[in-house]
Write an enzyme that holds these catalytic residues in place. Sequence first.
Site, short mmCIF file in Angstrom:
data_model
loop_
_atom_site.label_atom_id
_atom_site.label_comp_id
_atom_site.label_asym_id
_atom_site.label_seq_id
_atom_site.Cartn_x
_atom_site.Cartn_y
_atom_site.Cartn_z
N LYS A 172 2.56 -20.13 -23.13
CA LYS A 172 3.30 -20.42 -21.91
C LYS A 172 3.65 -21.90 -21.86
O LYS A 172 2.84 -22.75 -22.26
CB LYS A 172 2.43 -20.02 -20.71
CG LYS A 172 3.07 -20.14 -19.34
CD LYS A 172 2.09 -19.65 -18.27
CE LYS A 172 2.67 -19.64 -16.88
NZ LYS A 172 1.72 -19.09 -15.87
N SER B 14 3.31 -15.69 -13.00
CA SER B 14 4.27 -16.62 -13.54
C SER B 14 4.31 -16.66 -15.07
O SER B 14 5.18 -17.31 -15.65
CB SER B 14 3.92 -18.03 -13.02
OG SER B 14 2.64 -18.46 -13.47
N SER C 200 -1.21 -14.53 -12.18
CA SER C 200 -0.10 -14.77 -13.10
C SER C 200 -0.29 -14.21 -14.50
O SER C 200 0.64 -14.23 -15.30
CB SER C 200 0.19 -16.27 -13.18
OG SER C 200 0.73 -16.74 -11.97
#
Length: 393
Positions: A32, A109, A133
């Site tokens: 990420k 996310s 997330s």
Amino acid sequence: MTDSAFAFMPYPAVDVPHAAGGPLAGYTFAAKDLFDVAGYPTGGGNPHVLAMSGIKRKTAPTIQRLLDAGAELIGKTHTNEMAFSMSGKNAHYGTPRNGAAYDRIPGGSSSGSASAVSNGLCDFAMGSDTGGSVRTPASYCGLFGLRPSHGRVSLENTQALCESMDTAGYFTRDAELFGRVGECLLGEDSAPLPDQPQLVISDELFALIPTASLDALAPAFAQINACCPDLQTLVGELPSLNEAYWAFRYIQGREAWLAQGDFIERNGLTLGPDVAARFAWSKAVTDEQYNDACALREVFAARWEHLLGNRVLVMPTVPDIAPLLSAKDEEIEETRKISHHLLAISVLCRTPQLSMPLVKKDGAPLGISLMGPRGSDLSLVKLAVRIAEQGAA
């Protein structure tokens, strides 16, 4: 690499050294775009952050640990802006594709990481989980996903959102690799589960989800019970989930503003409407609200520890399958609010929770979770592997 799923940030390819051998040799992974990787910038889902980042010279220890275990990093993945959303939609960069349900949002996310794994572009991916997330996109995209005990996995050289809630988690498609990555990342448990842990279920938590979701989860209950017989009902009144939700919101808001507010205002960041509204709300959280929320968190966590002891809670990950890509923002926000009544439990308790992809509803994945005592992370991962293998047998 062709990224038809729009999972990866379009950075120039970087040759990131990794060990030639090790327990993860032969596997590829993605990170990420909150984790620093030498040779890459760190954009955090916002073009202004990206422009100010520069090329990093040091790799986050958690990413380095995977490289040292032989895994090959193939790129950095999209994230919701500043990691402060759960939809997977980014006002600046768009929406990565949900590999398990193309017409539905991927969740966030850690949207790009879940997209990359669910579309088969890499074997596993690192994400972060502050309020859901990793667990939300794991459920939406049909993946195994872990939120570890708070502090279990290093977040050094990683963009922060909420210091007392941020964790580093990961996704895989299959159970065997889920266990293998867990062994590399987690180390030995400080509070291991017994060889035959007692599993419990809370009727109150499952009453929060739609009847159709509960019906769809029936085969998952059967699979869990086949692996761990004598699934029992949790006895005792749960602490207020509504109070917990607001405690979570106030703590998240205050710490998010402390982490990023000055940077946002000083540099005049342009934020997407949803994220801008969240930061504006966060700025208004008072000292009293924050301190009261922190006090409630301790009471809430102590109550759950008393209820569970060394047992494992079987619970919904989120109430339903992923909303459609065509869903209105208001609908997605309402889904986020309902989901947080479930997701906030392990956040406030600082305990590990993982989501397993055991069933589908209307053709889309619907995860079911295990939550264990703090420090039981690797035991919990191994239990999930056993449950998954029971279904494959």
